[in-house]
Scaffold this motif. Structure first.
Motif, mmCIF file in Angstrom:
data_model
loop_
_atom_site.group_PDB
_atom_site.id
_atom_site.type_symbol
_atom_site.label_atom_id
_atom_site.label_comp_id
_atom_site.label_asym_id
_atom_site.label_seq_id
_atom_site.Cartn_x
_atom_site.Cartn_y
_atom_site.Cartn_z
ATOM 1 N N GLY A 126 0.833 -1.196 0.000
ATOM 2 C CA GLY A 126 0.000 0.000 0.000
ATOM 3 C C GLY A 126 0.864 1.241 0.000
ATOM 4 O O GLY A 126 1.927 1.270 0.623
ATOM 5 N N ALA A 127 0.422 2.269 -0.695
ATOM 6 C CA ALA A 127 1.130 3.551 -0.719
ATOM 7 C C ALA A 127 0.115 4.667 -0.592
ATOM 8 O O ALA A 127 -0.966 4.600 -1.189
ATOM 9 C CB ALA A 127 1.936 3.705 -1.998
ATOM 10 N N ALA A 128 0.459 5.694 0.189
ATOM 11 C CA ALA A 128 -0.470 6.795 0.433
ATOM 12 C C ALA A 128 0.298 8.095 0.574
ATOM 13 O O ALA A 128 1.348 8.132 1.224
ATOM 14 C CB ALA A 128 -1.287 6.531 1.692
ATOM 15 N N ALA A 129 -0.237 9.156 -0.041
ATOM 16 C CA ALA A 129 0.371 10.484 0.057
ATOM 17 C C ALA A 129 -0.639 11.452 0.653
ATOM 18 O O ALA A 129 -1.821 11.430 0.281
ATOM 19 C CB ALA A 129 0.822 10.968 -1.315
ATOM 20 N N PRO A 130 -0.210 12.325 1.570
ATOM 21 C CA PRO A 130 -1.139 13.242 2.222
ATOM 22 C C PRO A 130 -1.482 14.445 1.355
ATOM 23 O O PRO A 130 -0.646 14.949 0.608
ATOM 24 C CB PRO A 130 -0.368 13.673 3.470
ATOM 25 N N ILE A 131 -2.706 14.892 1.484
ATOM 26 C CA ILE A 131 -3.152 16.160 0.916
ATOM 27 C C ILE A 131 -3.040 17.175 2.048
ATOM 28 O O ILE A 131 -3.683 17.017 3.092
ATOM 29 C CB ILE A 131 -4.595 16.047 0.406
ATOM 30 N N LEU A 132 -2.209 18.190 1.868
ATOM 31 C CA LEU A 132 -1.834 19.061 2.969
ATOM 32 C C LEU A 132 -2.492 20.437 2.874
ATOM 33 O O LEU A 132 -2.716 20.964 1.776
ATOM 34 C CB LEU A 132 -0.318 19.240 2.991
ATOM 35 N N ASP A 133 -2.766 21.022 4.037
ATOM 36 C CA ASP A 133 -3.251 22.397 4.076
ATOM 37 C C ASP A 133 -2.068 23.355 4.010
ATOM 38 O O ASP A 133 -0.908 22.938 3.887
ATOM 39 C CB ASP A 133 -4.133 22.632 5.299
#
Length: 248
Positions: free
Chosen positions: A198-205
């Motif tokens: 699994g791979a995940a990237a954050p969506i940042l403020d």
């Protein structure tokens, strides 16, 4: 709201009723629902009539009870998730096409990973994420990316509540979260399925904290992890710009 003889409010009982339904219990008999919600059966019948009349629950011909369409309608009016889904979908479609794997959008909610959108792909690898389903933080790349990029008070509170679990499964947790932040994504081999990564990237403020993550599951040892991570990071930045969270 008025309390029952047992002292719980109508709202307490309503929440317990709705929480009785999950991916493994999508329909229940009245007896099972009363048992799950810890409500007397006679009271359950009375409450059920009211909830069905408002389409919050539905009852089929065999007497089984399931969540009503009114709940789906109300949930889809949530401005926060609607804005996020609208911004993310074009980027999710690109990832879905590029990698040929199911693509998810998720958030951290009540110490779990809540899936708010998923694009399926024929022939993709095993992927247990389902829309409106929940997954554990410590066993998913989604969860660890969300945790690593959370605000300090969120991380502190989560670790206080789940200290033993996290130290048992992630003995080098602080170093692991620091590496996730350096890389800009999280990845795990075989935590849920031994044949996948699994791979995940954050969506940042604008302050650099997560509002959601975009993720995929790819075949383990396929050599696609780095390209998947690059695509996810690029998509996450694009979603942030679409949400006007990114000052770039």
């Amino acid at each position: 709201m008025a309390n029952s003889p047992s002292g719980d409010s109508m709202l307490d009982r309503l929440v317990r009723i709705l929480n009785s339904f999950d991916l493994n219990n999508q329909s229940l008999s009245v007896s099972s629902l009363a048992r799950h919600a810890d409500i007397p059966k006679a009271t359950m019948y009375r409450l059920l009539d009211e909830l069905v009349s408002h389409d919050l629950l539905a009852r089929d011909g065999s007497g089984q009870v399931r969540l009503g369409l009114r709940l789906w309608e109300l949930a889809n009016r949530s401005a926060a998730t609607q804005d996020l889904r609208t911004a993310a979908l074009p980027f999710m479609e690109d990832i879905n096409q590029l990698l040929g794997q199911n693509t998810q959008l998720s958030v951290l909610h009540q110490d779990e990973v809540l899936i708010i959108e998923r694009l399926s792909r024929p022939g993709s690898v095993v992927n247990q994420a389902n829309v409106a389903g929940r997954m554990p933080v410590h066993r998913t790349s989604m969860g660890m990316a969300l945790l690593a990029f959370s605000r300090p008070e969120t991380i502190h509170g989560f670790l206080e509540r789940h200290h033993e679990l996290m130290t048992a499964t992630h003995p080098e947790l602080r170093a692991e979260m620091a590496e996730i932040r350096r890389n800009g994504f999280a990845s795990f081999d075989g935590f849920i399925d031994p044949e996948t990564t699994g791979a995940a990237a954050p969506i940042l403020d604008e302050a650099g904290y997560q509002v959601a993550v975009i993720s995929v599951v790819v075949p383990r040892d396929s050599g696609t992890l780095q390209s998947a991570a690059l695509a996810l990071r690029t998509a996450a930045r694009g979603i942030a710009r679409a949400l006007r969270l990114d000052n770039i």
